[in-house]
Design an enzyme around this catalytic site. Structure first.
Site, PDB file in Angstrom:
ATOM      1  N   LYS A 186       0.861  -1.184   0.000  1.00  0.00           N
ATOM      2  CA  LYS A 186       0.000   0.000   0.000  1.00  0.00           C
ATOM      3  C   LYS A 186       0.896   1.233   0.000  1.00  0.00           C
ATOM      4  CE  LYS A 186      -3.506   2.514   2.560  1.00  0.00           C
ATOM      5  NZ  LYS A 186      -4.559   2.467   3.578  1.00  0.00           N
ATOM      6  N   LYS A 239      -2.196  -1.607  -3.844  1.00  0.00           N
ATOM      7  CA  LYS A 239      -3.020  -0.396  -3.780  1.00  0.00           C
ATOM      8  C   LYS A 239      -2.162   0.849  -3.859  1.00  0.00           C
ATOM      9  CE  LYS A 239      -5.850   1.973  -0.416  1.00  0.00           C
ATOM     10  NZ  LYS A 239      -6.492   1.905   0.869  1.00  0.00           N
TER      11      LYS A 239
END
Ligand code: PBG
Length: 312
Positions: A186, A239
């Site tokens: 992330k 992400k």
């Protein structure tokens, strides 16, 4: 070379193109994120995310029923408490825990994934309470409480070190075998802005670069992913999605048999959807975007566009 290869015969008409198509989209590919409010009868549009709203639990059930009838199989829950305070994140009566129980009762076939983080609960909007390991233990307690409420999967999005390790142990100790879908890679991205309005979790001071990944790093994403699998994650998330397709591809090559999920985040959704609504791009841009995730190697896609895709 005395001859060249002809490709255009694969493209002469739609049935032929279909035969040569290497990737495709289907309802099972999608995980729809949902923002859950306290109270009853509440629907609040999110101005920066066209077509997305925050809803109380009752309104969420009403909203989901037709989508489930159309084949939606999976959702990702974000709880938005009325008042800040980290303690309620582990409460059996917390907003996520209640939402899980109600959704399971009304829509038993729906897979319910819960986001495990404290940024919507903490006063300062950060994903930690200072110390890394103390935060990881708190996150583990939140995951156990979501799992006890009936969550099918827990998804830690905080980026603390070792949180999967703590979480796995805490779930085991509670006799729960709930799988962990970790946001392993992330990034500290500029594409989360609309989400932070929606989930009321913008950091009140500084930013998240002290814990989320540096957008310049690719090799490190593979280290993060390897660590989370070793710590006990069942599946992982990359992400954002659009600007990190190389990471999705590398993760797929490193783990051909694992579930690799991409998160098509709020800023990506908002930019494409607003360009479409202003007629700067045709509708087909959305499918092309979603398809790029599959082609890169994603098993499934977390996207706010799942609702639009199903409603066509
Ligand atoms: C917070 C969290 C964020 C998102 C999911 N979980 C925001 C952030 O890290 O600042 C972003 C999702 C999106 O932009 O759609 N733990």
């Amino acid at each position: 070379m005395d001859q060249f290869k002809r490709f255009r015969n694969r493209r002469i008409d739609e049935p032929t193109r279909e035969r040569f198509r290497e990737s495709s989209l289907c309802v099972q590919d999608f995980i729809l994120p949902l923002f859950i409010l306290e109270g009853d009868g509440r629907v609040e549009d999110i101005l920066t995310m066209p077509g997305v709203a925050r809803r109380s639990i009752d309104k969420t059930v009403d909203y989901l029923k037709p989508l489930v009838d159309r084949g939606l199989e999976s959702v990702l829950l974000f709880g938005i408490p009325d008042k800040k305070g980290v303690a309620q994140a582990t409460s059996d009566n917390g907003i996520v825990q209640r939402a899980v129980r109600v959704l399971k009762r009304h829509l038993p076939s729906l897979e319910i994934i819960t986001d495990v983080c404290i940024c919507s609960y903490s006063q300062d909007g950060h994903c930690h309470i200072g110390d890394n390991d103390r935060t990881a233990r708190l996150l583990a307690a939140i995951a156990v409480s979501h799992a006890e409420a009936g969550a099918d999967v827990v998804a830690p999005s905080d980026m603390m070190d070792g949180r999967v390790w703590y979480m796995k142990r805490a779930l085991d100790a509670a006799g729960l075998s709930t799988p962990i879908l970790s946001y392993a890679a992330k990034y500290a991205s500029s594409f989360y802005g609309p989400f932070r309005d929606a989930a009321d979790c913008a950091p009140q001071n500084g930013d998240r670069r002290g814990y989320q990944m540096d957008p310049a790093n690719g090799d490190e994403a593979l280290e993060e992913i390897a660590a989370d699998f070793e710590e006990g994650a069942e599946a992982i998330i990359v992400k954002p999605a659009m600007t990190y397709l190389d990471i999705v591809r590398r993760a797929r090559e490193a783990y051909p048999d694992r579930e690799i999920v991409v998160y098509n985040v709020s800023g990506e959704y908002a930019s494409i959807l607003s360009a479409i609504s202003q007629k700067l791009l045709p509708e087909g841009a959305l499918d092309e975007l979603l398809l790029s995730f599959k082609r890169a190697g994603a098993s499934r896609i977390i996207t706010y566009a799942a609702a639009q895709w199903l409603q066509r």
